[in-house]
Design a protein around this motif. Sequence first.
Motif, PDB file in Angstrom:
ATOM      1  N   GLU B 239     -19.322  30.591  45.211  1.00  0.00           N
ATOM      2  CA  GLU B 239     -19.911  31.795  44.628  1.00  0.00           C
ATOM      3  C   GLU B 239     -19.670  31.782  43.128  1.00  0.00           C
ATOM      4  OE1 GLU B 239     -19.301  35.400  46.915  1.00  0.00           O
ATOM      5  OE2 GLU B 239     -18.424  34.211  48.527  1.00  0.00           O
ATOM      6  N   PHE B 240     -20.268  30.802  42.480  1.00  0.00           N
ATOM      7  CA  PHE B 240     -20.031  30.641  41.044  1.00  0.00           C
ATOM      8  C   PHE B 240     -20.545  31.853  40.277  1.00  0.00           C
ATOM      9  CE2 PHE B 240     -24.031  28.460  42.091  1.00  0.00           C
ATOM     10  CZ  PHE B 240     -24.928  29.117  41.252  1.00  0.00           C
ATOM     11  N   GLY B 241     -19.968  32.043  39.095  1.00  0.00           N
ATOM     12  CA  GLY B 241     -20.387  33.151  38.248  1.00  0.00           C
ATOM     13  C   GLY B 241     -21.404  32.689  37.224  1.00  0.00           C
ATOM     14  N   LEU B 242     -22.203  33.653  36.762  1.00  0.00           N
ATOM     15  CA  LEU B 242     -23.225  33.378  35.762  1.00  0.00           C
ATOM     16  C   LEU B 242     -23.154  34.423  34.649  1.00  0.00           C
ATOM     17  CD1 LEU B 242     -26.329  32.559  38.015  1.00  0.00           C
ATOM     18  CD2 LEU B 242     -25.086  30.932  36.565  1.00  0.00           C
ATOM     19  N   GLY B 279     -10.295  27.991  42.000  1.00  0.00           N
ATOM     20  CA  GLY B 279      -9.815  29.141  42.742  1.00  0.00           C
ATOM     21  C   GLY B 279      -8.752  28.722  43.733  1.00  0.00           C
ATOM     22  N   ALA B 280      -7.790  29.602  43.949  1.00  0.00           N
ATOM     23  CA  ALA B 280      -6.730  29.287  44.898  1.00  0.00           C
ATOM     24  C   ALA B 280      -7.213  29.457  46.336  1.00  0.00           C
ATOM     25  CB  ALA B 280      -5.523  30.183  44.644  1.00  0.00           C
ATOM     26  N   GLY B 281      -7.982  30.501  46.561  1.00  0.00           N
ATOM     27  CA  GLY B 281      -8.422  30.745  47.920  1.00  0.00           C
ATOM     28  C   GLY B 281      -9.866  31.156  48.033  1.00  0.00           C
ATOM     29  N   THR B 282     -10.530  31.323  46.900  1.00  0.00           N
ATOM     30  CA  THR B 282     -11.931  31.729  46.937  1.00  0.00           C
ATOM     31  C   THR B 282     -12.632  31.229  45.680  1.00  0.00           C
ATOM     32  OG1 THR B 282     -13.448  33.605  46.992  1.00  0.00           O
ATOM     33  CG2 THR B 282     -11.369  33.955  45.870  1.00  0.00           C
ATOM     34  N   SER B 283     -13.897  31.065  45.784  1.00  0.00           N
ATOM     35  CA  SER B 283     -14.683  30.630  44.626  1.00  0.00           C
ATOM     36  C   SER B 283     -15.252  31.815  43.860  1.00  0.00           C
ATOM     37  CB  SER B 283     -15.831  29.739  45.083  1.00  0.00           C
ATOM     38  OG  SER B 283     -16.683  30.451  45.965  1.00  0.00           O
ATOM     39  N   VAL B 284     -14.991  33.040  44.328  1.00  0.00           N
ATOM     40  CA  VAL B 284     -15.493  34.221  43.626  1.00  0.00           C
ATOM     41  C   VAL B 284     -14.836  34.303  42.256  1.00  0.00           C
ATOM     42  CG1 VAL B 284     -15.567  36.742  43.658  1.00  0.00           C
ATOM     43  CG2 VAL B 284     -15.922  35.447  45.776  1.00  0.00           C
ATOM     44  N   ASN B 285     -15.582  34.660  41.263  1.00  0.00           N
ATOM     45  CA  ASN B 285     -14.993  34.774  39.927  1.00  0.00           C
ATOM     46  C   ASN B 285     -15.797  35.725  39.067  1.00  0.00           C
ATOM     47  OD1 ASN B 285     -17.018  33.211  38.241  1.00  0.00           O
ATOM     48  ND2 ASN B 285     -16.489  31.657  39.786  1.00  0.00           N
ATOM     49  N   GLY B 286     -15.259  36.019  37.908  1.00  0.00           N
ATOM     50  CA  GLY B 286     -15.945  36.864  36.940  1.00  0.00           C
ATOM     51  C   GLY B 286     -16.135  36.104  35.644  1.00  0.00           C
ATOM     52  N   LEU B 287     -17.225  36.408  34.958  1.00  0.00           N
ATOM     53  CA  LEU B 287     -17.596  35.620  33.783  1.00  0.00           C
ATOM     54  C   LEU B 287     -18.430  36.486  32.874  1.00  0.00           C
ATOM     55  CD1 LEU B 287     -18.138  32.754  32.411  1.00  0.00           C
ATOM     56  CD2 LEU B 287     -20.078  32.581  33.971  1.00  0.00           C
ATOM     57  N   THR B 288     -18.185  36.393  31.589  1.00  0.00           N
ATOM     58  CA  THR B 288     -19.081  37.029  30.630  1.00  0.00           C
ATOM     59  C   THR B 288     -18.973  36.272  29.309  1.00  0.00           C
ATOM     60  OG1 THR B 288     -19.832  39.146  29.712  1.00  0.00           O
ATOM     61  CG2 THR B 288     -17.474  38.706  29.619  1.00  0.00           C
ATOM     62  N   ALA B 289     -19.861  36.577  28.427  1.00  0.00           N
ATOM     63  CA  ALA B 289     -19.868  35.868  27.154  1.00  0.00           C
ATOM     64  C   ALA B 289     -20.524  36.733  26.105  1.00  0.00           C
ATOM     65  CB  ALA B 289     -20.633  34.544  27.296  1.00  0.00           C
TER      66      ALA B 289
END
Lengths: 705, 755
Positions: B239-242, B279-289
Amino acid sequence: MKAVLAKIGRFLPTLLLGLVLVAADEADDFDLGNLSLEELLDIEVVSATRSSSKLSESPIPISVITAKDIAASGADSIPAVLSRLAEIDVLDVGASQSEVSIRGKNINFNRRLLVLIDGRPEYNDLFGVTLWHAFPIGLEDIERIEVVRGPASALFGANAFSGVINIITKATDGEQPSVVHVAGGSQGRQDGRLFYRRAKEHFGFKISANRQTVESFETDVPFAGFNRLPTSYNFNPDDDSLDMTRATLSFFWRPNDRLNIDVSAGLYDGELELFPQPGLPREDWEVNGDNLYLRLNYQVNEGGALQFNAYLNTFDYETPLLPLTEDVLAAPDGYAFYPSLNEATLFNGSTDTLNMSLQYVGSTSNERVNYVFGVESRNIENEGGLVADSDKDINSVFGNFTYRLPGDKWLLGLGVRVDDDSITDQDTGYTASLLYFPNKDVTVRLSARRAFRAPSLFELFSQVEFNVPNQNNRVRFQGNGALEVETIDTVDFTVTYNIGETIQFTGELFFEQYADLIGNPDSGLLADIEFDPETNVFTTTTSFQNLSDADNMGVQLGLVWVPNEKVSLYANTMWLDPQDLNDLSGETFFSPELKINLGVTYTLPSGFRANMDAHYVGKTSEDEFKTGDLSPGGPNFTRDNQESYTILNAKIGYRLAKVKGLELFVAGRNLLDDDYVAYYEFDTVLNATGERMGRGVEGGLSWKF
Amino acid sequence: MEILSRRNTVALLTGCLWLTGLSVLAQAPARETVGMPGLEVEVIYQDDGTGATALNLAQDMAIDPLTGDLYIAQNGANDVIMSLNLNTMQMTRFGFNSQGLAFGSDGTLYFGVSNFILGAWFRDSGLIRKFAIIPAIRGMDFDDTGRLLVGEGSYGPTGLYTDSILEVDTGDGFFQPVFETSAAIAAIGSEFSVMTSMAVDTAGNLYAGYNSGLMVKKRANGEYTQLNSRPIRISGLNEFGLAHADGLVFQYDSASGQLFAIDENEQVTVLAFGDALRGAGTSVNGLTADGDAVYFAGDRNQLWRVRAADGGSVSQVVNADRATGTVSGRISVLFSDDPLADASIRFQTGASVQSGPDGSFSVDLKAGLYEVVISKADFADALLNIVVNAGETTTLDYPLNPGLPERLAPGLSAEVVARYPADPTLGTSDVVFDNEGNFYSMNFGNGTVSKHILEPETREHLRSYVFAQGGNLGNSFIVAVDASLNVYASTGNDGVLMLPPRGDETPYVLTSDAADPTIVRDQDGVNRVISKVRDVDGIAVRGDGSLVFSSGAGGAPIPGFPDGTFNSLVDYRNGVETIFSRGVPPGAAASVFANNDILKIDDQGRLMVGTSIGNVARIDANGVVELIWPGDGAGKPDGAGAFSGLNNDGNGNLFLRGLTGDGSDNTLRMITPDGNNLITVAAGMRQCFGGFAFDRAGRDVYVSEGGLIIRIFTQDGRTIADNLLDPAPAPEPVDATNYRKMVQTEGFLPHPEMN
């Protein structure tokens, strides 16, 4: 009861024709002329003091519409008749739903106006609204309509907030003729009305019966809002919007010179198509109401009379309220956000109001002092339906007097009433006025009034939940038993000037201040939303609250010109400047900034009579729609979409010389076809309600006999 | 709370440590984080993940245009939006469950409220209210024209437009889809669903990420294209972030530990990689730029920032001209030194090269960071990161894996015996040898039992054929065979089949009775069900020919067992069934069976059973139960893993197959003779469950491994157990390799009964 009414409806045309044939020989001629200015000023009104008084000496501002005005107008409903007055605002929400208010602040399901028929309220004690198309009388039974401009709780208690409309029916032993009225027209309009009366010396009766059907305009008008839904979308589009049977049977008995007894029984039964609130689809409501009304007048002596009134109002309704979820889901794209119910449900409830009052009406000092004092008791009970089983009691004491000072230049008026409400405790209304008569042509009046509106049972005890398909949303209407009354304080300054014998000018400046207005607070605040992660459903709760204070200033100007018996003209205008009405209340009030009414009636010797009236209704000041939106800095649906409109109505009648009392007529309403949607909500989710009301035409005959 | 100013990453790659070879058991050490030349990659904030304002599982981020504060949408144990003042590094709690964040230019904050709705914080009025009823929000962004675009996934409540990007009118909350997955599927021609992230670039191109790691771009002209999809997953998901800023779309792939930038010409640049970004246990992440920096965080309680080392913009670094370097090396076959020709070496830029007959290749690339995919049919793709320095050669020697365990104990080797579809081994879950030296496999992937013929002496695999099919074998995970070559399997959860040997290789074609699933007929109309014991996931054949069935939690009352057979071993002798054990050790009050599963028997007639919670129990011939390995590993060095596979090598050694205690690896391990320790035979396997069987007196073990059956064998002729107890010398480490290997869990297959 319904079966009986249905039979009445089925045989009504035959009944009407039979009565016409029987009565035609006895028909009196009918004066098509207009009331002279002097006659107008001498009209006795009862809404100013709870007893009879001259309109010209009314301590509070009152307007009067006479039976002749009504007959000439071509109007087919009481709201249409009322729209000629500057102080009256009419929102035509649908063919069977009109909202009437006084001095602006109109709203869908207006709850701030007290409407009476001969002193008996048509104010719906359950919802606090007035179902204008479900009155148990026809237009022919109306002697006059008295409109109290502004609050009148000192006289009538709670709910006489923005004003009082008291419909006075014709006397059972009066001189005006009986009437048969049959008409048909556009939108499937069918209207049959009968007014018939007979009286002997001590006994008489009258009947007023009516059956009317009208279809919706069915005009799809999509709006750029969250739902993008036409305001008129209807899940039951084949039904008539209005299908109503109405009747009242009245008796009088005068056993001696001192005692008058009037008894009446009325009913209405039929179907209305109501828009519960903006954003909700209109739905059928089966409504029926009965009333039993007893009035006793005992003349104690020359200076005073004891009056006892008692009535029982019953209101029954049955409605699915909302469409079924499966129907909503099957609706075309764009309708998918309609609230709905998962299972077929009929909400049916019944509300009974029992009211008794005893008052003493007297005068003294050569009738310089007139007074009324008395007590009143009311019990309201509700069972089932949209509102939890509940009841409330109101016990009141009231007193009112006027004093015409020696010299006849000044008149003082004072009135006060205290209601002891089982929900809101003690509430007080008062009236104080001073009239000055510098000469016979000029009247100056200054009055100060306070009134209050008690929350309706719906506001106090509603219990409805529904869901919104595709939104995982449940919506809950939850009553608030802790509501307090709303109050209004008003100051009016009125000048009436009779210019010669044919022109009357009225100018009025008023200021109204409202406190604790009840409205729906924003149910979308995240802190108040219930999220259920188990069911993935979130619930918003709408619960009425005393929310806001506001004020309103206005100027009303009116001119009546009756040059002769054949011609009468009127022109009036109202300018309003409300402040903060829409800031916090959670409801959207409409108070047109400017309104202009013009009308003329002309009777020709050839037997033709023409009436034309025009009404311009402006927008509410945009300043009134600045906050409370989804996006406070962004667009506001009401501000961006509300419409001003002009309605032109005309009626032409022709009296057949060979048939006494028979008039053929054709009437056109909104001849300019300036279609408009009357009501918009600030909230772009709810956006608007009602139909676009287009042009309408009606023709028929009216036979006075 | 610790505020870090430490820059634990170098801007230029010099002196990095590199991962050692693959043919040893040691796990790869954690890699330093590597940034693209010219970029700084640093942790700017971290905490311990506890407390009301702790950095937890970030799901999206947004920068307040009015204050510059960074807002972090989190959802997990600590459901808050937090405002991080980047100047003071002070974290404050905003107060609502959130997924997806975006600021309007006027400072209005839009955010997903849990899984339910789109909420908004109106700055001026202070109102925090629902704005539009869009459930399952997975990312949102404003484009340069002020359009609010919101990604709606399909987790949680069902909305009107699942797996779509919606354009939301910020005036009235009305929304309508502008990107629909169904249209993307039609255009691209493959199936995907569950949108998990979105972005929009300056040109109005829309980017949607899916939980399978797929990224789809909808160009402004309406065309759909697939772009830089991500093959690495955690727990089966990526669940990559964009995010978008300054002409670049940023993609944070925390499953592989990489940060990408994609320009408007769809050129993909690796900005950073490293194990610390995984990720340690999940591919969820947050991202901004914003124009100056990229901020991102996964589930490690660390907030990262990437920015230009010279104070310029990230896009200036990405778009700068760079000289080239060379990548060259040799591709070979894992556990052999055979060169692998025609392997594809492909880079994220689209550049690619093939290995020659000797396995060698060479290619020139612009200096920078690269993701490399080495692939060939019948081999598992290898995903690597490398660094190319201007004017230098980066050596990349890599052994490609044909599907074998990633790591083997010293002295062991492995090969593929059977491979689907050449052999009927789709989804193998069990293997068992018969007394003729051939073996059977249960293939629950397509509901067949296959027989595999081996050359008696050389043990060469000669052929395989389908022995039985149909009859609800797709829900059977086990196969057993007796001395008379009768084959046993369960039929769904409804009973046990016995299939006598056939005279030829014509398969049984079984059909379950539509009205009674406990009746399964072959093509001759013979009902092959011998027992109605339910939920049998283990069958043992005793030396006397009697059977024992392992009936798990799905057991139910059947004729003769009004109390049900659940969590028990059922003895079956000549058609008579009795409860043999309910798993209660002597003196214990409770059973150690908990949805007992695989069942094997040793030469002493002792039964060994595994359970859903990892308990391994042994039951002797008298029914005495002994818990020999607790599921939680209490008192032992590690747990055995849920639904442990087990078997013995015929020499008294018991082997277990399953997850490591921390769930990080799939292993085959042996319990030491003293019963206290585990020695790893193989690790890095595809499946954490499944049967295995020994051959050649414990020198070989055949392992069911999805579409493969593999053989692990000793190189010196000793038994596997002897090799483990007396290890051969460890091989010399492979030459230092200039790459970072991403853990490939794409083919990870959990046990079907695992949640």
